[in-house]
Design an enzyme around this catalytic site. Structure first.
Site, mmCIF file in Angstrom:
data_model
loop_
_atom_site.group_PDB
_atom_site.id
_atom_site.type_symbol
_atom_site.label_atom_id
_atom_site.label_comp_id
_atom_site.label_asym_id
_atom_site.label_seq_id
_atom_site.Cartn_x
_atom_site.Cartn_y
_atom_site.Cartn_z
ATOM 1 N N TYR A 1 -0.415 3.748 -1.629
ATOM 2 C CA TYR A 1 -0.417 4.214 -0.254
ATOM 3 C C TYR A 1 0.425 5.476 -0.098
ATOM 4 O O TYR A 1 1.471 5.632 -0.738
ATOM 5 C CB TYR A 1 0.129 3.133 0.677
ATOM 6 N N ASP B 1 1.457 -9.435 0.663
ATOM 7 C CA ASP B 1 1.296 -8.932 2.031
ATOM 8 C C ASP B 1 1.806 -9.925 3.069
ATOM 9 O O ASP B 1 2.239 -9.536 4.149
ATOM 10 C CB ASP B 1 -0.181 -8.626 2.315
ATOM 11 N N GLU C 1 3.838 5.370 -2.566
ATOM 12 C CA GLU C 1 4.204 4.292 -3.485
ATOM 13 C C GLU C 1 4.020 4.791 -4.914
ATOM 14 O O GLU C 1 2.958 5.308 -5.274
ATOM 15 C CB GLU C 1 3.335 3.067 -3.226
#
Length: 388
Positions: free
Chosen positions: A345, A79, A367
């Site tokens: 997601y 991230d 995803e």
């Protein structure tokens, strides 16, 4: 003469029945979705300057173009780290796509941009992206809430603007998903973008604009417990979220239950004042929406609420589409599995043009992988009545 009038009335009713788009809404009880078409938009794997594509967003512009966005993570799948903000554009409802354009480049920041919410202002014809920089405060400080805007159907984008001058310095990660422009009272026309904070200072937070994105201010907050303190398993920790406006003008926010407080399912909360507050009286846990703690998709279309997530208590697998004819108070028992394997997601959109053809479809970006959910970003076109 009377017979002629009756025949004319009968013919008028027949034509209305055949051609009226309004009757499509009454067929919501016959919804039987079919995965109509699917294609990969991005494939991860250290190609060029991009290691991993994640956090997909999807929206239609006011002119009917379809825009897909994702984080293009340069050096790692993590991230944190430097990223591009990637976009692809379709002018034929997802049949073909433009090459990838990198509309924001954060350089080599150790804690780069994080998507984010896309919000469409139909009144002025603009598309706005809200994202964070330095959200995790990894070798950088402070965190900033950023905005870019397109007023030419996604072809070009403004220079990034730092909204922290208006909102104050805080850790705010929008979405991921879409923000809304309110279509009903109260606060018709308001832009509402909701997101979350850091894991210690987590919760659902909304930012609002009443002048088409020129000025923003802080709205509702639903804070975690204990707030701004280290969390333990099963603490109340609302996180990533997707707002949806209901037909009564309230905003229902479907929320990631980060620490599985009370259940391994979704938290749902409602604002009745245009995003200014999220009273605890309107919070509940939706036990039917089993969830492994992930960002999910939600969309209201023609009175039907749609929802996508990896439907599994423990793992990010089994990307599933559900729908509700009762504003989320109950869900149709039937569900459609979009992908059985690793998936995470997702974001849903549709084109509300008023045409009968556009009432038939919703579009999902998610995803998808075979071993890991972050291997690809996939686009799925779903025919809502195709299973008949």
């Amino acid at each position: 003469m009377e017979t002629g009038i009756r025949r004319l009335a009968a013919l008028s009713f027949l034509l209305y029945t055949v051609y009226s788009p309004c009757l499509c809404i009454s067929s919501s009880k016959q919804i039987n979705p079919l995965l109509y078409d699917e294609q990969l938009l991005w494939v991860s794997g250290a190609q060029g300057e991009v290691n991993t594509y994640r956090i997909p967003l999807l929206t239609f512009t006011p002119k009917g173009s379809l825009l897909a966005f994702a984080e293009a993570r340069k050096g790692t799948y993590a991230d944190t780290g430097a990223k591009f903000l990637a976009m692809r554009r379709s002018t034929d409802k997802g049949a073909t796509w433009s090459p990838t354009a990198f509309i924001v480049d954060d350089g080599s920041q150790p804690d780069g941009l994080n998507l984010g919410s896309v919000v469409v202002d139909e009144e002025v014809g603009s598309v706005i992206l809200i994202y964070a920089i330095c959200f995790h405060q990894y070798l950088c400080n402070p965190s900033s809430t950023m905005m870019v805007e397109s007023r030419d159907d996604g072809l070009s984008w403004s220079t990034p603007r730092n909204l922290s001058v208006q909102l104050g310095v805080k850790n705010f990660a929008p979405g991921p998903g879409f923000g809304i422009q309110k279509h009903y009272l109260p606060a018709k026309g308001r832009l509402v973008v909701c997101g979350h904070g850091t894991l210690a200072g987590d919760g659902v937070f909304c930012i609002l604009s009443d002048d088409h994105g020129r000025n923003w201010y802080n709205g509702a907050a639903l804070k975690s417990i204990p707030y701004n303190q280290k969390k333990k398993a099963l603490d109340f920790n609302p996180d990533e979220c997707q707002p949806v406006e209901m037909m009564d003008g309230s905003i229902v926010i479907n929320v990631r239950n980060q620490n599985s407080y009370h259940c391994r399912c979704r938290v749902v909360v409602r604002s009745r004042d245009g995003g200014l507050s999220l009273p605890i009286d309107d919070l509940y846990f939706d036990y039917n929406l089993v969830d492994p703690a992930v960002a999910a998709g939600a969309l209201m279309k023609d009175g039907v609420l749609f929802f996508t997530n990896p439907s599994n208590e423990q793992h990010r697998v089994n990307l599933t589409l559900r729908w509700s004819l009762t504003n989320g108070n109950s869900w149709v028992q039937q569900a459609v599995q979009i992908w059985a394997g690793p998936s995470a997601y997702s974001c849903i959109t549709s084109l509300n043009s008023g045409s009968t053809e556009d009432q038939k479809y919703i579009f999902v970006i998610y995803e998808k992988g075979h071993k890991d959910y972050y291997e690809t970003v996939s686009f799925a076109k779903i025919h809502l009545y195709g299973g008949h």
